[in-house]
Write a protein that holds these residues in place. Structure first.
Motif, PDB file in Angstrom:
ATOM      1  N   PRO A 105       0.831  -1.218   0.000  1.00 25.74           N
ATOM      2  CA  PRO A 105       0.000   0.000   0.000  1.00 25.74           C
ATOM      3  C   PRO A 105       0.860   1.261   0.000  1.00 25.74           C
ATOM      4  CG  PRO A 105      -0.792  -1.582   1.626  1.00 25.74           C
ATOM      5  CD  PRO A 105       0.540  -2.079   1.150  1.00 25.74           C
ATOM      6  N   PHE A 127      -5.034   4.155   0.381  1.00 31.36           N
ATOM      7  CA  PHE A 127      -3.786   3.509  -0.018  1.00 31.36           C
ATOM      8  C   PHE A 127      -3.800   2.960  -1.440  1.00 31.36           C
ATOM      9  CE2 PHE A 127      -3.438   3.459   4.595  1.00 31.36           C
ATOM     10  CZ  PHE A 127      -2.087   3.712   4.806  1.00 31.36           C
ATOM     11  N   LYS A 131      -8.763   1.330   1.312  1.00 33.15           N
ATOM     12  CA  LYS A 131      -8.497   1.234  -0.125  1.00 33.15           C
ATOM     13  C   LYS A 131      -8.478   2.602  -0.775  1.00 33.15           C
ATOM     14  CE  LYS A 131      -9.745  -1.602  -4.094  1.00 33.15           C
ATOM     15  NZ  LYS A 131     -10.647  -2.668  -4.594  1.00 33.15           N
TER      16      LYS A 131
END
Length: 443
Positions: free
Chosen positions: A188, A271, A268
């Protein structure tokens, strides 16, 4: 380990490991996962660390190890953690080990994908016949990265059959090979344009980043609801991943209910990719893939419920335990334990920092901060200037419900006012046992 006998801990509720014989020519070391005979069947086990207890069984009576599985050994700090949990919670060490071996397929090598690529020598063999279908496959591979594609992908891209591809492989113009799936666990990378920290959040994040360099420490982010505690440890996670000197994995533990929906979408969005997940709703295949990725260090960020604490991390660099006060971190069946406390122990054994976060810290955590064992960072205000809602208490002795009713006149009036304004109202009913309602007008 060159001994002819080794202790092996089985994931069963036995009081300790059993000795097994090491076959000639077999090398084992502590942490190796093995298959051993157990009565009429075989069982998984882990080569354990030698103890000071005397060996009472004659070596000639020991059964030999059947197989050493091709998976990474369980790290030493993981084995120490299992022993510590067993001693502290008064349970069999094998029962704790069982929580670490919940994905048996993950112990086996991953299945490879079938790929094809252009051969270095593109000189057609004698008798080779060029066809439109063969040309399409050659062109598809020529335009692919590394001039290689999965078998199915190249056939689909060319719009041909597998027999055409097999003919090219037989001619030597295309090579077949196997490749392990790539890119399943991206690292990430925080999209900083999605948010910014205020002064209090930045101070807390800077303190936590400093703690990364000091080995084991426990820090509490104590902030009112909406103060941005998650953004603080997101910033810390990003800075750890971006530091080339920090190679450790990151475990974020959440209550089971928080693992669905909003938190994962938020991660989500921040990152750009999802973390590795570990919870009870994963399919067996997904559990195996995640277990293997954690063991091999491919999954840098793992987000899970309390059971994620027993994954075989190769190198732990940070533990974050959000909503540390939540009751779902307690397990009260099988091996009983408080995951918050065990997470602190695991961080101590792994010599990495742990961050606790809560708007309503548990009494145990508050006491530890007051006594100086934990560091406390307070986020006193909500992020973005938001204010907490007004809370009013209704004394039912003074504002008594009408006979046959259980809502006070003040509450009824407030609900009617919201409905007239076109707004919604949510009522929480505090049920006890099987009684939907209990009224007592005696006092």
């Amino acid at each position: 380990m060159n001994d002819t006998r080794v202790p092996i801990l089985l994931p069963l509720p036995f009081p300790g490991p059993f000795d097994y014989a090491v076959p000639e020519g077999t090398f084992v070391e502590p942490g190796n996962v093995v298959r051993v005979p157990l009565g009429p069947r075989t069982a998984l086990g882990v080569v354990w660390d030698a103890s000071d207890s005397a060996n009472t069984v004659d070596s000639s009576k020991l059964k030999p190890i059947n197989q050493v599985l091709p998976t990474r050994p369980l790290p030493e700090f993981h084995r120490k953690f299992i022993d510590w949990v067993a001693r502290y919670n008064l349970c069999a060490p094998g029962a704790v080990l069982r929580m670490s071996l919940t994905a048996p397929e993950g112990l086996l090598p991953p299945s490879s994908e079938r790929w094809v690529r252009l051969a270095p020598d593109q000189t057609p063999p004698t008798g080779y016949r060029t066809t439109p279908a063969r040309t399409k496959i050659i062109n598809a591979l020529s335009n692919a990265p590394e001039q290689a594609m999965r078998r199915k992908a190249v056939v689909d891209a060319a719009g041909t059959s597998t027999s055409v591809l097999d003919g090219l492989i037989k001619s030597g113009l295309v090579e077949a090979f196997e490749r392990r799936p790539q890119g399943r666990w991206p690292v990430p990378k925080l999209r900083r344009e999605t948010f910014s920290l205020n002064d209090a959040q930045q101070d807390a994040a800077d303190h936590l980043v400093e703690a990364l360099r000091d080995g084991f420490s426990v820090s509490l982010i104590d902030g009112v609801t909406g103060s941005g505690k998650t953004e603080v440890y997101f910033d810390v996670i990003d800075r750890l991943l971006a530091d080339p000197d920090q190679k450790g994995q990151i475990l974020v533990m959440l209550p089971e209910i928080a693992l669905t929906g909003q938190w994962l979408s938020r991660f989500k969005q921040r990152f750009g990719c999802a973390p590795a997940l570990w919870h009870s709703d994963l399919t067996p295949k997904m559990r195996s893939e995640t277990w293997r990725a954690v063991s091999e260090g491919e999954a840098r960020v793992v987000v899970g419920a309390r059971s994620a604490l027993y994954l075989p991390f190769r190198d732990l660099g940070l533990i974050v335990l959000d909503e540390e006060h939540d009751g779902s971190f307690k397990q009260d069946e099988g091996v009983t334990y408080q995951a918050r406390d065990m997470a602190v122990v695991r961080a101590n054994i792994a010599k990495c920092p742990i961050v606790l976060a809560s708007a309503t810290p548990s009494l145990e955590t508050v006491l530890n901060t007051l006594e100086g064992r934990y560091k406390r960072m307070i986020l006193p205000s909500r992020h973005g200037g938001a204010v907490l809602p007004d809370v009013s208490l209704i004394n039912l002795r003074e504002d008594r419900p009408e006979r046959g009713s259980w809502l006070s006149p003040a509450l009824i009036a407030a609900v009617e006012q919201r409905l007239e304004a076109g707004q919604q109202t949510l009522l929480f009913l505090n049920r006890r046992g099987y009684a939907p309602l209990t009224l007592c007008n005696a006092c």
